[in-house]
Design a protein around this motif. Sequence first.
Motif, PDB file in Angstrom:
ATOM      1  N   ASN A  73      -6.896  -3.295  -3.025  1.00 30.80           N
ATOM      2  CA  ASN A  73      -7.395  -2.158  -2.490  1.00 30.80           C
ATOM      3  C   ASN A  73      -7.029  -0.642  -2.847  1.00 30.80           C
ATOM      4  O   ASN A  73      -7.643   0.119  -2.944  1.00 30.80           O
ATOM      5  N   HIS A  74      -5.475  -0.782  -3.056  1.00 30.59           N
ATOM      6  CA  HIS A  74      -4.937   0.509  -3.554  1.00 30.59           C
ATOM      7  C   HIS A  74      -5.486   0.902  -4.819  1.00 30.59           C
ATOM      8  O   HIS A  74      -6.058   1.958  -4.972  1.00 30.59           O
ATOM      9  N   LEU A  75      -5.671  -0.047  -5.743  1.00 27.89           N
ATOM     10  CA  LEU A  75      -5.998   0.440  -7.182  1.00 27.89           C
ATOM     11  C   LEU A  75      -7.545   0.656  -7.229  1.00 27.89           C
ATOM     12  O   LEU A  75      -8.143   1.520  -7.699  1.00 27.89           O
ATOM     13  N   SER A  76      -8.376  -0.224  -6.260  1.00 28.12           N
ATOM     14  CA  SER A  76      -9.815   0.480  -6.119  1.00 28.12           C
ATOM     15  C   SER A  76      -9.954   1.509  -5.538  1.00 28.12           C
ATOM     16  O   SER A  76     -11.115   2.244  -5.924  1.00 28.12           O
ATOM     17  N   ASN A  77      -9.013   2.134  -4.767  1.00 20.47           N
ATOM     18  CA  ASN A  77      -9.192   3.479  -4.097  1.00 20.47           C
ATOM     19  C   ASN A  77      -9.158   4.544  -5.503  1.00 20.47           C
ATOM     20  O   ASN A  77      -9.167   5.937  -5.233  1.00 20.47           O
ATOM     21  N   ASN A  78      -8.336   4.219  -6.473  1.00 24.23           N
ATOM     22  CA  ASN A  78      -7.921   5.009  -7.446  1.00 24.23           C
ATOM     23  C   ASN A  78      -8.323   4.957  -8.996  1.00 24.23           C
ATOM     24  O   ASN A  78      -8.450   5.798  -9.697  1.00 24.23           O
ATOM     25  N   LEU A  79      -9.082   3.861  -9.368  1.00 24.93           N
ATOM     26  CA  LEU A  79      -9.630   3.312 -10.445  1.00 24.93           C
ATOM     27  C   LEU A  79     -11.004   2.483 -10.417  1.00 24.93           C
ATOM     28  O   LEU A  79     -11.201   1.904  -9.327  1.00 24.93           O
TER      29      LEU A  79
END
Length: 74
Positions: free
Chosen positions: A35-41
């Motif tokens: 979830n964290h990565l998909s918000n940024n990448l």
Amino acid sequence: MHNAEVVIQVRYNPKGECVFCGEAPAGVSAQDWHNHLSNNLPIHPLAGGRAAFYTTNEDLARFKTMEGAKLEAL
């Protein structure tokens, strides 16, 4: 292709839940890190319940240590 130095592999179960997300910091679940990565990448879907994130070593280190963000208050 991107100029990425790091490929973060992702695997999903048949329900679409993330069961593996590479490079996750200690104590962070695969789904929370995803979830964290998909918000940024951007996520790049692959066949067979897999996907990948492409990034640089510098950005990966920043994502792992983002002060204040605390992985979106996990």
